[in-house]
Design a protein around this motif. Structure first.
Motif, mmCIF file in Angstrom:
data_model
loop_
_atom_site.group_PDB
_atom_site.id
_atom_site.type_symbol
_atom_site.label_atom_id
_atom_site.label_comp_id
_atom_site.label_asym_id
_atom_site.label_seq_id
_atom_site.Cartn_x
_atom_site.Cartn_y
_atom_site.Cartn_z
ATOM 1 N N SER A 141 0.837 -1.194 0.000
ATOM 2 C CA SER A 141 0.000 0.000 0.000
ATOM 3 C C SER A 141 0.874 1.246 0.000
ATOM 4 C CB SER A 141 -0.924 0.005 1.217
ATOM 5 O OG SER A 141 -0.166 0.057 2.404
ATOM 6 N N SER A 142 0.261 2.347 -0.392
ATOM 7 C CA SER A 142 0.976 3.625 -0.386
ATOM 8 C C SER A 142 0.027 4.709 0.083
ATOM 9 C CB SER A 142 1.516 3.948 -1.781
ATOM 10 O OG SER A 142 0.459 4.099 -2.689
ATOM 11 N N ASP A 143 0.618 5.765 0.583
ATOM 12 C CA ASP A 143 -0.136 6.912 1.055
ATOM 13 C C ASP A 143 0.768 8.127 0.937
ATOM 14 O OD1 ASP A 143 -2.336 8.250 2.034
ATOM 15 O OD2 ASP A 143 -2.565 6.942 3.769
ATOM 16 N N MET A 144 0.190 9.302 1.065
ATOM 17 C CA MET A 144 0.968 10.515 0.858
ATOM 18 C C MET A 144 0.400 11.639 1.702
ATOM 19 S SD MET A 144 1.578 12.190 -2.847
ATOM 20 C CE MET A 144 2.084 13.858 -3.053
ATOM 21 N N ASP A 145 1.277 12.513 2.194
ATOM 22 C CA ASP A 145 0.847 13.747 2.831
ATOM 23 C C ASP A 145 1.679 14.896 2.254
ATOM 24 O OD1 ASP A 145 3.311 13.641 4.150
ATOM 25 O OD2 ASP A 145 2.460 13.136 6.096
ATOM 26 N N ASP A 146 1.721 16.014 2.932
ATOM 27 C CA ASP A 146 2.453 17.174 2.417
ATOM 28 C C ASP A 146 3.969 17.005 2.477
ATOM 29 O OD1 ASP A 146 0.042 18.385 2.025
ATOM 30 O OD2 ASP A 146 0.120 19.592 3.852
ATOM 31 N N HIS A 147 4.437 16.027 3.229
ATOM 32 C CA HIS A 147 5.873 15.881 3.451
ATOM 33 C C HIS A 147 6.464 14.594 2.879
ATOM 34 C CE1 HIS A 147 5.620 19.294 6.196
ATOM 35 N NE2 HIS A 147 4.545 18.711 6.701
ATOM 36 N N TYR A 148 5.691 13.505 2.898
ATOM 37 C CA TYR A 148 6.238 12.198 2.559
ATOM 38 C C TYR A 148 5.302 11.376 1.673
ATOM 39 C CZ TYR A 148 9.199 13.102 6.644
ATOM 40 O OH TYR A 148 10.083 13.651 7.539
ATOM 41 N N VAL A 149 5.898 10.379 1.016
ATOM 42 C CA VAL A 149 5.157 9.283 0.406
ATOM 43 C C VAL A 149 5.484 8.064 1.261
ATOM 44 C CG1 VAL A 149 4.950 7.768 -1.591
ATOM 45 C CG2 VAL A 149 5.192 10.227 -1.929
ATOM 46 N N TYR A 150 4.452 7.363 1.722
ATOM 47 C CA TYR A 150 4.620 6.200 2.588
ATOM 48 C C TYR A 150 4.302 4.943 1.793
ATOM 49 C CZ TYR A 150 3.956 9.911 6.046
ATOM 50 O OH TYR A 150 4.059 11.072 6.763
ATOM 51 N N VAL A 151 5.206 3.971 1.823
ATOM 52 C CA VAL A 151 4.975 2.691 1.163
ATOM 53 C C VAL A 151 5.092 1.609 2.231
ATOM 54 C CG1 VAL A 151 5.744 1.098 -0.624
ATOM 55 C CG2 VAL A 151 5.938 3.559 -1.008
ATOM 56 N N ALA A 152 4.104 0.721 2.284
ATOM 57 C CA ALA A 152 4.101 -0.372 3.256
ATOM 58 C C ALA A 152 3.957 -1.692 2.518
ATOM 59 C CB ALA A 152 2.958 -0.198 4.246
ATOM 60 N N LEU A 153 4.852 -2.616 2.815
ATOM 61 C CA LEU A 153 4.802 -3.962 2.244
ATOM 62 C C LEU A 153 4.685 -4.930 3.407
ATOM 63 C CD1 LEU A 153 7.286 -2.244 0.624
ATOM 64 C CD2 LEU A 153 6.970 -4.195 -0.853
ATOM 65 N N SER A 154 3.758 -5.884 3.303
ATOM 66 C CA SER A 154 3.603 -6.857 4.379
ATOM 67 C C SER A 154 3.157 -8.196 3.817
ATOM 68 C CB SER A 154 2.600 -6.362 5.427
ATOM 69 O OG SER A 154 1.353 -6.138 4.843
ATOM 70 N N SER A 155 3.405 -9.224 4.594
ATOM 71 C CA SER A 155 3.043 -10.582 4.218
ATOM 72 C C SER A 155 1.666 -10.912 4.781
ATOM 73 C CB SER A 155 4.085 -11.559 4.767
ATOM 74 O OG SER A 155 3.659 -12.883 4.592
ATOM 75 N N ALA A 161 6.012 -9.867 9.478
ATOM 76 C CA ALA A 161 6.898 -9.502 8.369
ATOM 77 C C ALA A 161 6.368 -8.258 7.666
ATOM 78 C CB ALA A 161 7.021 -10.661 7.386
ATOM 79 N N ASN A 162 7.137 -7.176 7.714
ATOM 80 C CA ASN A 162 6.733 -5.945 7.048
ATOM 81 C C ASN A 162 7.944 -5.092 6.712
ATOM 82 O OD1 ASN A 162 7.427 -4.282 9.355
ATOM 83 N ND2 ASN A 162 5.558 -5.023 10.308
ATOM 84 N N LYS A 163 7.719 -4.157 5.826
ATOM 85 C CA LYS A 163 8.742 -3.193 5.438
ATOM 86 C C LYS A 163 8.034 -1.876 5.183
ATOM 87 C CE LYS A 163 12.572 -2.672 2.178
ATOM 88 N NZ LYS A 163 13.695 -3.140 2.962
#
Length: 181
Positions: A141-155, A161-163
């Motif tokens: 999954s991904s998400d975004m705000d005014d400062h960052y793009v967040y990417v989450a990977l999980s099993s 298990a996640n990154k």
């Protein structure tokens, strides 16, 4: 009048200890502890440790696979906005990745980097959902705000298990962002 050095040195040392001790106590109780408490109570946060300096707030986090990073940072900025206004936030997230998750990120990283470089952020979710559909046992999954793009990977099979990858929108040229996983 003769100045006695021992009492002067002891008074100076005691004053210095009281001033530094008072600052340390203030920083711990009035600044860092409320942030740690808010982060620890956020759903999916296993542990949180905060280190506040003059220019930045370093958040050392241990997260489960279902954390809404954007929501957590938004709540942190809302509740502690006055404290963090002049400080940048640096996330240091514990690594719970597996070789399979690393391979998924390797597949996605070039497309994500290209989207970031060209400021075409809408390409990121479509790229990640394509990779997710090809690898059914993983959630990306991904998400975004005014400062960052967040990417989450999980099993899907291993909930531990996640990154998490946090990419700043205003990265310095040639840095490729900041990986916090």
């Amino acid at each position: 009048m003769k100045i006695r050095m021992l009492p002067v040195a002891l008074t100076a040392a005691l004053s210095l200890i009281l001033l530094l001790g008072g600052w340390f106590l203030y920083r711990q109780t009035a600044i860092e502890r409320p942030i740690e408490k808010m982060l620890s109570q956020y759903p999916g946060v296993t542990s949180a440790q905060v280190d506040i300096t003059q220019k930045q707030a370093v958040l050392k986090l241990d997260l489960q696979s279902d954390v809404d990073l954007r929501g957590m940072i938004a709540q942190l900025r809302k509740e502690e906005g006055a404290l963090l206004k002049t400080r940048s936030i640096k996330l240091d997230i514990a690594d719970h990745s597996t070789p399979e998750i690393d391979e998924l990120w390797k597949q996605a990283s070039f497309s994500v980097a290209e989207a970031m470089a060209n400021k075409r952020y809408t390409m990121i979710p479509s790229t990640l959902s394509k990779i997710e559909s090809e690898n059914g046992n993983y959630t990306i999954s991904s998400d975004m705000d005014d400062h960052y793009v967040y990417v989450a990977l999980s099993s899907a099979s291993d909930k531990k298990a996640n990154k998490y990858i946090i990419l700043p929108l205003a990265a310095a040229p040639g840095t490729g962002g900041q990986s916090n996983a």
